[in-house]
Design an enzyme around this catalytic site. Sequence first.
Site, PDB file in Angstrom:
ATOM      1  N   LYS A  13      -0.283 -14.624   0.750  1.00 60.60           N
ATOM      2  CA  LYS A  13      -0.716 -14.520   1.952  1.00 60.60           C
ATOM      3  C   LYS A  13      -2.053 -15.220   2.323  1.00 60.60           C
ATOM      4  O   LYS A  13      -2.152 -15.939   3.128  1.00 60.60           O
ATOM      5  CB  LYS A  13      -0.594 -13.013   2.647  1.00 60.60           C
ATOM      6  CG  LYS A  13       0.768 -12.551   2.446  1.00 60.60           C
ATOM      7  CD  LYS A  13       0.669 -10.989   3.063  1.00 60.60           C
ATOM      8  CE  LYS A  13      -0.505 -10.046   2.370  1.00 60.60           C
ATOM      9  NZ  LYS A  13       0.201  -9.658   0.855  1.00 60.60           N
ATOM     10  N   ARG A  87       0.511  -2.942   7.966  1.00 62.62           N
ATOM     11  CA  ARG A  87       1.056  -2.606   6.753  1.00 62.62           C
ATOM     12  C   ARG A  87       1.644  -1.247   7.075  1.00 62.62           C
ATOM     13  O   ARG A  87       2.586  -0.849   5.974  1.00 62.62           O
ATOM     14  CB  ARG A  87      -0.060  -2.255   5.863  1.00 62.62           C
ATOM     15  CG  ARG A  87      -0.256  -3.421   4.864  1.00 62.62           C
ATOM     16  CD  ARG A  87      -1.283  -2.949   3.790  1.00 62.62           C
ATOM     17  NE  ARG A  87      -1.638  -3.579   2.592  1.00 62.62           N
ATOM     18  CZ  ARG A  87      -2.230  -4.631   2.353  1.00 62.62           C
ATOM     19  NH1 ARG A  87      -3.053  -5.080   3.399  1.00 62.62           N
ATOM     20  NH2 ARG A  87      -2.774  -5.018   1.258  1.00 62.62           N
ATOM     21  N   ARG A 126      -5.010 -13.075 -11.551  1.00 58.53           N
ATOM     22  CA  ARG A 126      -6.133 -13.321 -10.643  1.00 58.53           C
ATOM     23  C   ARG A 126      -7.500 -12.549 -11.012  1.00 58.53           C
ATOM     24  O   ARG A 126      -8.300 -13.044 -10.946  1.00 58.53           O
ATOM     25  CB  ARG A 126      -5.685 -12.903  -9.358  1.00 58.53           C
ATOM     26  CG  ARG A 126      -6.784 -12.917  -8.265  1.00 58.53           C
ATOM     27  CD  ARG A 126      -6.293 -13.071  -6.751  1.00 58.53           C
ATOM     28  NE  ARG A 126      -5.747 -11.869  -6.341  1.00 58.53           N
ATOM     29  CZ  ARG A 126      -5.039 -11.567  -5.218  1.00 58.53           C
ATOM     30  NH1 ARG A 126      -4.758 -12.522  -4.514  1.00 58.53           N
ATOM     31  NH2 ARG A 126      -4.597 -10.261  -5.215  1.00 58.53           N
ATOM     32  N   ARG A 138     -11.851  -8.439  -8.469  1.00 58.89           N
ATOM     33  CA  ARG A 138     -11.353  -7.208  -7.200  1.00 58.89           C
ATOM     34  C   ARG A 138     -10.968  -5.953  -8.188  1.00 58.89           C
ATOM     35  O   ARG A 138      -9.981  -6.108  -9.190  1.00 58.89           O
ATOM     36  CB  ARG A 138     -10.047  -7.663  -6.761  1.00 58.89           C
ATOM     37  CG  ARG A 138     -10.419  -8.507  -5.282  1.00 58.89           C
ATOM     38  CD  ARG A 138      -9.217  -9.068  -4.647  1.00 58.89           C
ATOM     39  NE  ARG A 138      -8.341  -7.724  -4.161  1.00 58.89           N
ATOM     40  CZ  ARG A 138      -7.301  -8.007  -3.222  1.00 58.89           C
ATOM     41  NH1 ARG A 138      -7.314  -9.239  -2.587  1.00 58.89           N
ATOM     42  NH2 ARG A 138      -6.679  -7.006  -3.022  1.00 58.89           N
ATOM     43  N   ARG A 149       0.031  -0.265  -5.614  1.00 59.08           N
ATOM     44  CA  ARG A 149       0.008  -1.451  -4.417  1.00 59.08           C
ATOM     45  C   ARG A 149       1.284  -1.718  -4.107  1.00 59.08           C
ATOM     46  O   ARG A 149       1.728  -1.799  -2.964  1.00 59.08           O
ATOM     47  CB  ARG A 149      -0.803  -2.751  -4.843  1.00 59.08           C
ATOM     48  CG  ARG A 149      -2.376  -2.276  -4.592  1.00 59.08           C
ATOM     49  CD  ARG A 149      -3.081  -3.258  -5.319  1.00 59.08           C
ATOM     50  NE  ARG A 149      -3.438  -4.428  -4.616  1.00 59.08           N
ATOM     51  CZ  ARG A 149      -3.669  -5.666  -4.976  1.00 59.08           C
ATOM     52  NH1 ARG A 149      -4.214  -5.589  -6.265  1.00 59.08           N
ATOM     53  NH2 ARG A 149      -3.846  -6.656  -4.282  1.00 59.08           N
TER      54      ARG A 149
HETATM   55  P1  AMP Z   1      -5.402  -6.641   0.326  1.00 57.26           P
HETATM   56  O1  AMP Z   1      -6.695  -7.601   0.378  1.00 57.26           O
HETATM   57  O2  AMP Z   1      -4.704  -6.987   1.888  1.00 57.26           O
HETATM   58  O3  AMP Z   1      -4.481  -6.699  -0.549  1.00 57.26           O
HETATM   59  O4  AMP Z   1      -5.930  -5.130   0.830  1.00 57.26           O
HETATM   60  C1  AMP Z   1      -6.743  -4.632  -0.148  1.00 57.26           C
HETATM   61  C2  AMP Z   1      -6.604  -3.224   0.057  1.00 57.26           C
HETATM   62  O5  AMP Z   1      -7.154  -2.971   1.268  1.00 57.26           O
HETATM   63  C3  AMP Z   1      -5.379  -2.405   0.272  1.00 57.26           C
HETATM   64  O6  AMP Z   1      -4.800  -2.263  -1.143  1.00 57.26           O
HETATM   65  C4  AMP Z   1      -5.601  -1.420   0.887  1.00 57.26           C
HETATM   66  O7  AMP Z   1      -6.274  -0.215   0.149  1.00 57.26           O
HETATM   67  C5  AMP Z   1      -6.591  -1.763   1.956  1.00 57.26           C
HETATM   68  N1  AMP Z   1      -5.872  -2.280   3.036  1.00 57.26           N
HETATM   69  C6  AMP Z   1      -5.939  -3.585   3.509  1.00 57.26           C
HETATM   70  N2  AMP Z   1      -5.345  -3.834   4.628  1.00 57.26           N
HETATM   71  C7  AMP Z   1      -4.677  -2.563   5.024  1.00 57.26           C
HETATM   72  C8  AMP Z   1      -3.956  -2.228   5.966  1.00 57.26           C
HETATM   73  N3  AMP Z   1      -3.442  -2.869   6.996  1.00 57.26           N
HETATM   74  N4  AMP Z   1      -3.648  -0.542   5.821  1.00 57.26           N
HETATM   75  C9  AMP Z   1      -4.058  -0.022   5.190  1.00 57.26           C
HETATM   76  N5  AMP Z   1      -4.860  -0.457   3.920  1.00 57.26           N
HETATM   77  C10 AMP Z   1      -5.311  -1.648   4.001  1.00 57.26           C
END
Ligand code: AMP
Length: 192
Positions: A13, A87, A126, A138, A149
Site C-alpha cells: 500500500k 482499519r 523489509r 520498524r 498484525r
Molecule cells: P502501518 O504503517 O499502516 O502498517 O501501521 C503501523 C501500526 O500503526 C499498526 O500496526 C497499528 O499499530 C497502527 N495503526 C496504523 N493505522 C491504524 C489504524 N487505522 N487503526 C489502528 N491502528 C493503526
Amino acid sequence: MNIILLGPPGAGKGTQAQILVDERGMIQLSTGDMLREARTSGTEMGKRVAAIMDAGELVTDEIVIGLIREKLQGDAGGGFIFDGFPRTLPQADALAALLEEVGQKLDAVVEMRVNDDVLVERVVNRGLEAAAAGKPVRADDNAESMKTRLMEYYKKTSPLIGYYYAKGDLKSVDGLGTIDEVKDRIAGALPA
Ligand code: AMP
C-alpha cells in the site's frame, strides 16, 4: 479523486501510494506514518501508542480518527489516498461522515490481494534489508509482530472488504508482481 488502498500489512500500500503522490499529485494519508511521527517527536499520544504498535496491535479508533480529521481540514490537492486507514468498521463509518463534512466523497476502494506467505516474507525481509542498509528498522517488521498484525487484519480490517463491496466501491487487484505491474492494475481499477 479520493481513494482507499486496502490490504494486509506488506501488500504494498505504501509503495503504491507514493507512486500516486509522485505521478498524480495526490496526498497520502498514512495513519501508520502519522503515528510513527508522533512517536519520533515524543508527543504524549506517541508515547501512549508505542508499545501497542510494536506488538502489532491496532491503536484505538479515537486516536486515528482524530489524526485523519485534522488532515481532512487541509488542502485536498489532487485528492486523498487513505493508506492504512480505515482499519475497522467504526473507522470506515467515521471516514464517510468526515468526508461528507468537508464536501468530499470516496471514489474507489482498491483492495490489494497478496497471499499470506508472501506477506510474511516481505515484511520480515523489509526489516532485514533496512538493518543491513543501516536504515531505521520498524520495530513491528519481524515475524512475531507480523503474526499479530495479520491476525488484527483478518479479525478487524478484512470485514471492510465486504462493507465496501456492498457499497459498490470495491475494486480488487492482484498485488503480486513487479511494482510497475501492480501500479498499472491499480490505474486500471481507478475511475477515469
Ligand atoms: P502501518 O504503517 O499502516 O502498517 O501501521 C503501523 C501500526 O500503526 C499498526 O500496526 C497499528 O499499530 C497502527 N495503526 C496504523 N493505522 C491504524 C489504524 N487505522 N487503526 C489502528 N491502528 C493503526
